[in-house]
Design a protein around this motif. Structure first.
Motif, PDB file in Angstrom:
ATOM      1  N   ASN A  27      61.831  24.359   2.756  1.00 31.05           N
ATOM      2  CA  ASN A  27      60.522  23.721   2.726  1.00 31.05           C
ATOM      3  C   ASN A  27      59.728  24.304   1.562  1.00 31.05           C
ATOM      4  O   ASN A  27      59.109  23.599   0.787  1.00 31.05           O
ATOM      5  CB  ASN A  27      59.782  23.946   4.045  1.00 31.05           C
ATOM      6  N   GLY A  28      59.803  25.639   1.417  1.00 30.93           N
ATOM      7  CA  GLY A  28      59.282  26.327   0.241  1.00 30.93           C
ATOM      8  C   GLY A  28      60.419  26.688  -0.691  1.00 30.93           C
ATOM      9  O   GLY A  28      61.563  26.262  -0.509  1.00 30.93           O
ATOM     10  N   ARG A  29      60.111  27.517  -1.677  1.00 31.97           N
ATOM     11  CA  ARG A  29      61.073  27.755  -2.749  1.00 31.97           C
ATOM     12  C   ARG A  29      61.622  29.182  -2.812  1.00 31.97           C
ATOM     13  O   ARG A  29      62.537  29.428  -3.587  1.00 31.97           O
ATOM     14  CB  ARG A  29      60.426  27.391  -4.099  1.00 31.97           C
ATOM     15  N   TYR A  30      61.097  30.116  -2.049  1.00 29.07           N
ATOM     16  CA  TYR A  30      61.502  31.512  -2.220  1.00 29.07           C
ATOM     17  C   TYR A  30      61.926  32.157  -0.908  1.00 29.07           C
ATOM     18  O   TYR A  30      61.335  31.901   0.144  1.00 29.07           O
ATOM     19  CB  TYR A  30      60.352  32.332  -2.821  1.00 29.07           C
ATOM     20  N   TYR A  31      62.905  33.030  -1.014  1.00 33.19           N
ATOM     21  CA  TYR A  31      63.307  33.869   0.105  1.00 33.19           C
ATOM     22  C   TYR A  31      64.114  35.038  -0.435  1.00 33.19           C
ATOM     23  O   TYR A  31      64.444  35.088  -1.626  1.00 33.19           O
ATOM     24  CB  TYR A  31      64.097  33.083   1.150  1.00 33.19           C
ATOM     25  N   GLY A  32      64.382  36.023   0.418  1.00 33.36           N
ATOM     26  CA  GLY A  32      65.247  37.125   0.026  1.00 33.36           C
ATOM     27  C   GLY A  32      64.734  37.957  -1.130  1.00 33.36           C
ATOM     28  O   GLY A  32      65.508  38.471  -1.925  1.00 33.36           O
ATOM     29  N   GLY A  33      63.401  38.092  -1.253  1.00 37.37           N
ATOM     30  CA  GLY A  33      62.840  38.905  -2.323  1.00 37.37           C
ATOM     31  C   GLY A  33      62.698  38.189  -3.651  1.00 37.37           C
ATOM     32  O   GLY A  33      62.518  38.823  -4.683  1.00 37.37           O
ATOM     33  N   GLY A  34      62.753  36.861  -3.649  1.00 37.33           N
ATOM     34  CA  GLY A  34      62.523  36.100  -4.873  1.00 37.33           C
ATOM     35  C   GLY A  34      63.599  35.110  -5.245  1.00 37.33           C
ATOM     36  O   GLY A  34      63.473  34.404  -6.248  1.00 37.33           O
ATOM     37  N   PHE A  35      64.685  35.005  -4.450  1.00 35.60           N
ATOM     38  CA  PHE A  35      65.683  33.954  -4.677  1.00 35.60           C
ATOM     39  C   PHE A  35      65.010  32.594  -4.531  1.00 35.60           C
ATOM     40  O   PHE A  35      64.188  32.387  -3.649  1.00 35.60           O
ATOM     41  CB  PHE A  35      66.821  34.073  -3.667  1.00 35.60           C
ATOM     42  N   MET A  36      65.393  31.653  -5.383  1.00 36.68           N
ATOM     43  CA  MET A  36      64.805  30.312  -5.354  1.00 36.68           C
ATOM     44  C   MET A  36      65.936  29.283  -5.350  1.00 36.68           C
ATOM     45  O   MET A  36      66.322  28.764  -6.400  1.00 36.68           O
ATOM     46  CB  MET A  36      63.888  30.101  -6.565  1.00 36.68           C
ATOM     47  N   PRO A  37      66.482  28.963  -4.186  1.00 40.18           N
ATOM     48  CA  PRO A  37      67.644  28.067  -4.144  1.00 40.18           C
ATOM     49  C   PRO A  37      67.353  26.638  -4.563  1.00 40.18           C
ATOM     50  O   PRO A  37      68.190  25.991  -5.196  1.00 40.18           O
ATOM     51  CB  PRO A  37      68.095  28.141  -2.687  1.00 40.18           C
ATOM     52  N   ALA A  38      66.174  26.108  -4.209  1.00 41.57           N
ATOM     53  CA  ALA A  38      65.848  24.709  -4.520  1.00 41.57           C
ATOM     54  C   ALA A  38      64.462  24.656  -5.148  1.00 41.57           C
ATOM     55  O   ALA A  38      63.449  24.593  -4.454  1.00 41.57           O
ATOM     56  CB  ALA A  38      65.905  23.843  -3.267  1.00 41.57           C
ATOM     57  N   ALA A  39      64.410  24.693  -6.473  1.00 36.63           N
ATOM     58  CA  ALA A  39      63.134  24.723  -7.183  1.00 36.63           C
ATOM     59  C   ALA A  39      62.342  23.440  -6.982  1.00 36.63           C
ATOM     60  O   ALA A  39      61.132  23.404  -7.206  1.00 36.63           O
ATOM     61  CB  ALA A  39      63.373  24.958  -8.672  1.00 36.63           C
ATOM     62  N   GLU A  40      63.012  22.366  -6.556  1.00 37.74           N
ATOM     63  CA  GLU A  40      62.345  21.073  -6.369  1.00 37.74           C
ATOM     64  C   GLU A  40      61.734  20.906  -4.980  1.00 37.74           C
ATOM     65  O   GLU A  40      61.126  19.861  -4.682  1.00 37.74           O
ATOM     66  CB  GLU A  40      63.329  19.929  -6.645  1.00 37.74           C
ATOM     67  N   ALA A  41      61.862  21.910  -4.119  1.00 40.16           N
ATOM     68  CA  ALA A  41      61.298  21.810  -2.772  1.00 40.16           C
ATOM     69  C   ALA A  41      59.770  21.869  -2.827  1.00 40.16           C
ATOM     70  O   ALA A  41      59.189  22.648  -3.581  1.00 40.16           O
ATOM     71  CB  ALA A  41      61.837  22.941  -1.893  1.00 40.16           C
ATOM     72  N   ARG A  42      59.130  21.044  -2.014  1.00 39.68           N
ATOM     73  CA  ARG A  42      57.668  21.014  -1.921  1.00 39.68           C
ATOM     74  C   ARG A  42      57.270  21.215  -0.463  1.00 39.68           C
ATOM     75  O   ARG A  42      57.943  20.721   0.448  1.00 39.68           O
ATOM     76  CB  ARG A  42      57.111  19.689  -2.451  1.00 39.68           C
ATOM     77  N   MET A  43      56.159  21.885  -0.237  1.00 42.69           N
ATOM     78  CA  MET A  43      55.802  22.313   1.117  1.00 42.69           C
ATOM     79  C   MET A  43      54.985  21.287   1.900  1.00 42.69           C
ATOM     80  O   MET A  43      54.581  21.557   3.028  1.00 42.69           O
ATOM     81  CB  MET A  43      55.032  23.637   1.048  1.00 42.69           C
ATOM     82  N   ASP A  44      54.778  20.120   1.332  1.00 39.56           N
ATOM     83  CA  ASP A  44      53.948  19.126   2.016  1.00 39.56           C
ATOM     84  C   ASP A  44      54.416  17.698   1.763  1.00 39.56           C
ATOM     85  O   ASP A  44      53.642  16.752   1.878  1.00 39.56           O
ATOM     86  CB  ASP A  44      52.483  19.273   1.586  1.00 39.56           C
ATOM     87  N   ASP A  45      55.713  17.530   1.434  1.00 36.64           N
ATOM     88  CA  ASP A  45      56.196  16.202   1.055  1.00 36.64           C
ATOM     89  C   ASP A  45      56.993  15.493   2.142  1.00 36.64           C
ATOM     90  O   ASP A  45      57.540  14.409   1.921  1.00 36.64           O
ATOM     91  CB  ASP A  45      57.035  16.276  -0.225  1.00 36.64           C
ATOM     92  N   GLY A  46      57.094  16.079   3.339  1.00 39.12           N
ATOM     93  CA  GLY A  46      57.827  15.430   4.423  1.00 39.12           C
ATOM     94  C   GLY A  46      59.321  15.402   4.224  1.00 39.12           C
ATOM     95  O   GLY A  46      60.014  14.558   4.807  1.00 39.12           O
ATOM     96  N   ILE A  47      59.853  16.347   3.454  1.00 34.86           N
ATOM     97  CA  ILE A  47      61.292  16.413   3.163  1.00 34.86           C
ATOM     98  C   ILE A  47      61.742  17.870   3.238  1.00 34.86           C
ATOM     99  O   ILE A  47      61.019  18.778   2.824  1.00 34.86           O
ATOM    100  CB  ILE A  47      61.607  15.851   1.755  1.00 34.86           C
ATOM    101  N   LEU A  48      62.940  18.075   3.751  1.00 31.28           N
ATOM    102  CA  LEU A  48      63.571  19.388   3.729  1.00 31.28           C
ATOM    103  C   LEU A  48      64.727  19.337   2.726  1.00 31.28           C
ATOM    104  O   LEU A  48      65.716  18.647   2.960  1.00 31.28           O
ATOM    105  CB  LEU A  48      64.093  19.770   5.112  1.00 31.28           C
TER     106      LEU A  48
END
Length: 312
Positions: free
Chosen positions: A201-222
């Protein structure tokens, strides 16, 4: 309206609790606000406190003072309540959630920038009834995160040391392949061997890993990144690009889906899943979009999609 600081006294450097309580006192005196401070006493206490405040029916703004775990608990407490909104004052070690706000992230450290800020409705990921705001990952990355908690309790191992040990154990001594059935929006994926599934849903985890840079937190998509079973050599080639959102360079093993419901069924042991840093285990993992579920407030002009990057 009430303003309540939920403070995790075990998070961050020594002295943070006193600083936060002083900040809250200054906010009350400076603006004539009804401000209270509650210190958490155990895991789950922040969620319980936030839920009790939301269930009171009174307008309330909750300040989650800690790391991503405290943030996650507060979000689970207020989710679905229109009278309750939350923000984060970062004093933890990771604070991956705030990385989504780009150069505005530093403003969250001072409540003066927050108390009258705009409310932003955010999506969330429902994983077997527990919400995550940023990333729910299952498989290799979750196992590494789980190991950090375990090895961090050993003498002489700090945060970095426990991460290195956990990474080594999971990469060298355990299989990278998991025998799972994965379905995305009701469609079963044809393969049955997976390294990881990261629902973003967001873009960061694990101390800064960014698996999906195109993820948006309010677009109704996972944005759901699936990495199929791979050799250790292939995985090593992938991981650098994976960490900065360039999974698309490895289409033979990595694919990303835009989804609203994902299911993982294990044909071996329980699936280890990491939700904003919190670990769960289950043979069946049901992940669903929980649209506009959490009311979040922040500094004027802040954007939870500030670091969004479209696919090339």
């Amino acid at each position: 309206m009430k303003h309540v600081f939920i403070i995790n006294p075990t998070a961050g450097k020594k002295g943070c609790t006193a600083e936060l309580m002083s900040m809250a006192k200054g906010l009350a005196a400076g603006h004539g606000l009804d401000v209270d401070c509650i210190l958490t006493k155990r895991p789950g206490h922040a969620m319980e406190t936030a839920r009790n405040l939301a269930q009171s029916g009174e307008e309330v703004r909750v300040y989650a003072c800690g790391g991503d775990g405290t943030m996650n608990e507060a979000a689970n407490g207020i989710a679905g309540y229109g009278n309750a909104a939350m923000t984060c004052i970062p004093v933890g070690t990771g604070n991956d959630f705030l990385k989504n706000f780009g150069d505005k992230a530093g403003l969250f450290s001072d409540a003066e920038n927050l108390w009258d800020g705009p409310v932003l409705p955010l999506d969330a990921i429902d994983c077997n009834g527990r919400l995550a705001l940023t990333v729910a990952c299952s498989g290799f990355d979750a196992q590494v995160a789980d190991g950090v908690h375990t090895y961090g309790k050993l003498p002489l191992l700090g945060g970095q040391g426990s991460y290195i040990v956990s990474l080594g154990v999971n990469f060298l001594l355990r299989s990278l392949r998991h025998h799972w059935t994965v379905t995305v929006d009701g469609e079963r994926l044809p393969q049955d061997s997976f390294v990881l599934v990261a629902v973003c849903n967001g873009r960061y985890y694990g101390g800064g890993f960014m698996p999906a840079a195109e993820a948006r937190m309010d677009d109704g998509i996972l944005n759901t990144l699936v990495v199929r079973g791979a050799s250790r050599a292939t995985f090593l080639r992938l991981v650098g690009d994976y960490s900065v959102g360039r999974y698309y360079k490895f289409p033979e093993i990595a694919q990303c889906y835009t989804a609203k419901e994902i299911r993982i069924e294990s044909h071996e042991g329980p699936v280890v899943t990491c939700l904003d840093g919190e670990i769960t285990r289950s043979k069946q993992v049901a992940l669903r979009l929980s649209e506009k579920k959490v009311q979040f407030f922040g500094p004027a002009g802040c954007d939870p999609n500030a670091t969004f990057r479209p696919l090339p």
